[in-house]
Design a protein around this motif. Sequence first.
Motif, PDB file in Angstrom:
ATOM      1  N   GLN A 119       0.828  -1.218   0.000  1.00  0.00           N
ATOM      2  CA  GLN A 119       0.000   0.000   0.000  1.00  0.00           C
ATOM      3  C   GLN A 119       0.861   1.267   0.000  1.00  0.00           C
ATOM      4  OE1 GLN A 119      -3.302  -1.942   3.099  1.00  0.00           O
ATOM      5  NE2 GLN A 119      -2.099  -0.171   3.699  1.00  0.00           N
ATOM      6  N   ASN A 120       2.125   1.117   0.409  1.00  0.00           N
ATOM      7  CA  ASN A 120       3.015   2.251   0.647  1.00  0.00           C
ATOM      8  C   ASN A 120       2.456   3.161   1.733  1.00  0.00           C
ATOM      9  OD1 ASN A 120       5.427   3.747   0.156  1.00  0.00           O
ATOM     10  ND2 ASN A 120       4.264   5.232  -1.056  1.00  0.00           N
ATOM     11  N   SER A 121       1.836   2.546   2.727  1.00  0.00           N
ATOM     12  CA  SER A 121       1.292   3.321   3.845  1.00  0.00           C
ATOM     13  C   SER A 121       0.913   2.368   4.973  1.00  0.00           C
ATOM     14  CB  SER A 121       0.061   4.126   3.428  1.00  0.00           C
ATOM     15  OG  SER A 121      -1.016   3.264   3.105  1.00  0.00           O
ATOM     16  N   GLY A 122       0.884   2.913   6.174  1.00  0.00           N
ATOM     17  CA  GLY A 122       0.453   2.112   7.316  1.00  0.00           C
ATOM     18  C   GLY A 122       0.936   2.721   8.612  1.00  0.00           C
ATOM     19  N   LEU A 123       0.256   2.357   9.683  1.00  0.00           N
ATOM     20  CA  LEU A 123       0.619   2.808  11.022  1.00  0.00           C
ATOM     21  C   LEU A 123       0.499   1.632  11.978  1.00  0.00           C
ATOM     22  CD1 LEU A 123       1.182   4.950  13.250  1.00  0.00           C
ATOM     23  CD2 LEU A 123      -1.303   5.350  13.313  1.00  0.00           C
ATOM     24  N   ILE A 124       1.525   1.438  12.777  1.00  0.00           N
ATOM     25  CA  ILE A 124       1.527   0.374  13.781  1.00  0.00           C
ATOM     26  C   ILE A 124       1.759   1.023  15.142  1.00  0.00           C
ATOM     27  CG2 ILE A 124       2.685  -1.711  14.621  1.00  0.00           C
ATOM     28  CD1 ILE A 124       3.516  -2.193  11.632  1.00  0.00           C
ATOM     29  N   ILE A 125       0.830   0.792  16.062  1.00  0.00           N
ATOM     30  CA  ILE A 125       0.934   1.321  17.421  1.00  0.00           C
ATOM     31  C   ILE A 125       1.100   0.145  18.374  1.00  0.00           C
ATOM     32  CG2 ILE A 125      -0.167   2.677  19.235  1.00  0.00           C
ATOM     33  CD1 ILE A 125      -1.861   4.031  17.040  1.00  0.00           C
ATOM     34  N   ASN A 126       2.234   0.075  19.031  1.00  0.00           N
ATOM     35  CA  ASN A 126       2.494  -0.992  19.991  1.00  0.00           C
ATOM     36  C   ASN A 126       2.175  -0.487  21.393  1.00  0.00           C
ATOM     37  OD1 ASN A 126       3.446  -2.824  18.027  1.00  0.00           O
ATOM     38  ND2 ASN A 126       5.457  -1.855  18.059  1.00  0.00           N
ATOM     39  N   VAL A 127       1.206  -1.108  22.033  1.00  0.00           N
ATOM     40  CA  VAL A 127       0.825  -0.702  23.384  1.00  0.00           C
ATOM     41  C   VAL A 127       1.789  -1.355  24.369  1.00  0.00           C
ATOM     42  CG1 VAL A 127      -0.989  -0.690  25.127  1.00  0.00           C
ATOM     43  CG2 VAL A 127      -1.584  -0.423  22.701  1.00  0.00           C
ATOM     44  N   THR A 128       2.581  -0.526  25.015  1.00  0.00           N
ATOM     45  CA  THR A 128       3.568  -1.019  25.981  1.00  0.00           C
ATOM     46  C   THR A 128       3.024  -0.746  27.385  1.00  0.00           C
ATOM     47  OG1 THR A 128       4.815   1.063  25.802  1.00  0.00           O
ATOM     48  CG2 THR A 128       5.487  -0.769  24.381  1.00  0.00           C
ATOM     49  N   SER A 129       3.796  -0.086  28.224  1.00  0.00           N
ATOM     50  CA  SER A 129       3.345   0.231  29.576  1.00  0.00           C
ATOM     51  C   SER A 129       4.347   1.179  30.215  1.00  0.00           C
ATOM     52  CB  SER A 129       3.236  -1.037  30.433  1.00  0.00           C
ATOM     53  OG  SER A 129       2.973  -0.710  31.792  1.00  0.00           O
ATOM     54  N   ILE A 130       3.871   2.063  31.056  1.00  0.00           N
ATOM     55  CA  ILE A 130       4.793   2.881  31.835  1.00  0.00           C
ATOM     56  C   ILE A 130       5.684   1.983  32.691  1.00  0.00           C
ATOM     57  CG2 ILE A 130       4.881   4.518  33.776  1.00  0.00           C
ATOM     58  CD1 ILE A 130       2.658   6.089  32.433  1.00  0.00           C
ATOM     59  N   ALA A 131       5.158   0.824  33.088  1.00  0.00           N
ATOM     60  CA  ALA A 131       5.969  -0.138  33.844  1.00  0.00           C
ATOM     61  C   ALA A 131       7.149  -0.644  33.037  1.00  0.00           C
ATOM     62  CB  ALA A 131       5.107  -1.316  34.297  1.00  0.00           C
ATOM     63  N   GLY A 132       7.099  -0.520  31.708  1.00  0.00           N
ATOM     64  CA  GLY A 132       8.185  -0.973  30.860  1.00  0.00           C
ATOM     65  C   GLY A 132       9.385  -0.040  30.835  1.00  0.00           C
ATOM     66  N   TYR A 142       6.977  -8.555  33.744  1.00  0.00           N
ATOM     67  CA  TYR A 142       6.100  -7.671  32.966  1.00  0.00           C
ATOM     68  C   TYR A 142       6.871  -6.445  32.485  1.00  0.00           C
ATOM     69  CZ  TYR A 142       2.043  -4.805  31.752  1.00  0.00           C
ATOM     70  OH  TYR A 142       1.130  -4.017  31.093  1.00  0.00           O
ATOM     71  N   SER A 143       7.624  -5.818  33.393  1.00  0.00           N
ATOM     72  CA  SER A 143       8.428  -4.659  33.010  1.00  0.00           C
ATOM     73  C   SER A 143       9.375  -5.022  31.865  1.00  0.00           C
ATOM     74  CB  SER A 143       9.242  -4.149  34.205  1.00  0.00           C
ATOM     75  OG  SER A 143       8.425  -3.546  35.183  1.00  0.00           O
ATOM     76  N   ALA A 144      10.004  -6.185  31.965  1.00  0.00           N
ATOM     77  CA  ALA A 144      10.979  -6.598  30.957  1.00  0.00           C
ATOM     78  C   ALA A 144      10.329  -6.849  29.601  1.00  0.00           C
ATOM     79  CB  ALA A 144      11.716  -7.854  31.431  1.00  0.00           C
ATOM     80  N   SER A 145       9.172  -7.511  29.584  1.00  0.00           N
ATOM     81  CA  SER A 145       8.525  -7.827  28.302  1.00  0.00           C
ATOM     82  C   SER A 145       8.023  -6.565  27.616  1.00  0.00           C
ATOM     83  CB  SER A 145       7.380  -8.820  28.502  1.00  0.00           C
ATOM     84  OG  SER A 145       6.349  -8.280  29.312  1.00  0.00           O
ATOM     85  N   LYS A 146       7.458  -5.637  28.387  1.00  0.00           N
ATOM     86  CA  LYS A 146       6.974  -4.391  27.797  1.00  0.00           C
ATOM     87  C   LYS A 146       8.127  -3.463  27.424  1.00  0.00           C
ATOM     88  CE  LYS A 146       2.456  -4.848  27.797  1.00  0.00           C
ATOM     89  NZ  LYS A 146       1.667  -4.763  26.548  1.00  0.00           N
ATOM     90  N   GLY A 147       9.184  -3.471  28.243  1.00  0.00           N
ATOM     91  CA  GLY A 147      10.359  -2.679  27.905  1.00  0.00           C
ATOM     92  C   GLY A 147      11.013  -3.167  26.626  1.00  0.00           C
ATOM     93  N   ALA A 148      11.059  -4.480  26.447  1.00  0.00           N
ATOM     94  CA  ALA A 148      11.639  -5.052  25.229  1.00  0.00           C
ATOM     95  C   ALA A 148      10.829  -4.650  23.997  1.00  0.00           C
ATOM     96  CB  ALA A 148      11.704  -6.571  25.351  1.00  0.00           C
ATOM     97  N   LEU A 149       9.500  -4.621  24.131  1.00  0.00           N
ATOM     98  CA  LEU A 149       8.658  -4.212  22.998  1.00  0.00           C
ATOM     99  C   LEU A 149       8.922  -2.752  22.641  1.00  0.00           C
ATOM    100  CD1 LEU A 149       6.428  -4.899  20.989  1.00  0.00           C
ATOM    101  CD2 LEU A 149       4.736  -4.334  22.764  1.00  0.00           C
ATOM    102  N   GLY A 150       9.133  -1.917  23.658  1.00  0.00           N
ATOM    103  CA  GLY A 150       9.446  -0.524  23.385  1.00  0.00           C
ATOM    104  C   GLY A 150      10.768  -0.357  22.653  1.00  0.00           C
ATOM    105  N   LEU A 151      11.775  -1.107  23.056  1.00  0.00           N
ATOM    106  CA  LEU A 151      13.090  -0.989  22.415  1.00  0.00           C
ATOM    107  C   LEU A 151      13.078  -1.510  20.989  1.00  0.00           C
ATOM    108  CD1 LEU A 151      15.580  -1.983  25.264  1.00  0.00           C
ATOM    109  CD2 LEU A 151      15.262   0.263  24.232  1.00  0.00           C
ATOM    110  N   ILE A 152      12.388  -2.629  20.777  1.00  0.00           N
ATOM    111  CA  ILE A 152      12.389  -3.170  19.415  1.00  0.00           C
ATOM    112  C   ILE A 152      11.588  -2.279  18.472  1.00  0.00           C
ATOM    113  CG2 ILE A 152      10.373  -4.732  19.347  1.00  0.00           C
ATOM    114  CD1 ILE A 152      12.421  -6.852  18.239  1.00  0.00           C
TER     115      ILE A 152
END
Length: 267
Positions: A119-132, A142-152
């Motif tokens: 499509q040459n377009s798109g938006l992806i929003i990853n819901v993490t957590s302040i705990a991350g 939980y902190s580690a899994s959400k923090g990892a999602l934020g970094l990746i």
Amino acid sequence: MSKVVLITGGSSGIGKSIGEFLSQKGYVVYGTSRSPERYPDSKIKLVALDVADGDSISAAIRSVIVTEGKLDVLINNAGAGITGPIEEIPNEEIQRNFDTNFFGPINVIKSVLPQMREQNSGLIINVTSIAGYMGLPYRGVYSASKGALGLITEAFRMEIKDFNIHMTTLAPGDFATNIAAGRYHAPILNGSPYETPYGSVLKAIDADVDSGDDPIMVSHMIYKIINTSNPKVHYKVGALMQKFSIVLKHLLPSKVYEKLLLNHYKL
């Protein structure tokens, strides 16, 4: 044409709130659930998807694209809580949490990228957590899994920028949802060296969720991000002090910040 939005974990909690809000705004919204038949009164369309099952992910994405001909927005919202002393949490529960909170979102992203690239377009929003953003006692996994999602997400953004696909994170604080009901709690073991402090922290965690803000705040922020032409890397939503805690971590010496957390949890 209305934008097509897919929300993982759209049958309850924050995901349900987001889906209903965006539907009212005129978006074509699909939510996911491992068992859509359990929600016959859902106000949004639900498709079967288990983020821990690659075949399930592929089938769900393919179904939406075949029906709508496109997919504009992915909101990786499905997640699972987990609490307990890290020493006492079974390894299989740690793996299960990462399968849901980290590997699952990555595999959903991988499934939607070919369509968004076409499509040459798109938006992806990853819901993490302040705990991350910080290692919290008895919520470390939980902190580690959400923090990892934020970094990746930070890395992913740079890799897909040439395809006109945007990616960002949204980190909620504590909101009044049913997340505690689906959370894995390591049992409070009689005689465990963690028995008293873990029991105390667990009560505080549940109280924070029970007194949390209305998840409609998250829906409003999602709507804002969708209507932003060039989203930031990270967004936060929640109580002022929860968001400010991230700022404090960057400003304060690490041992001073740790002391603040210990005082907060009365440890």
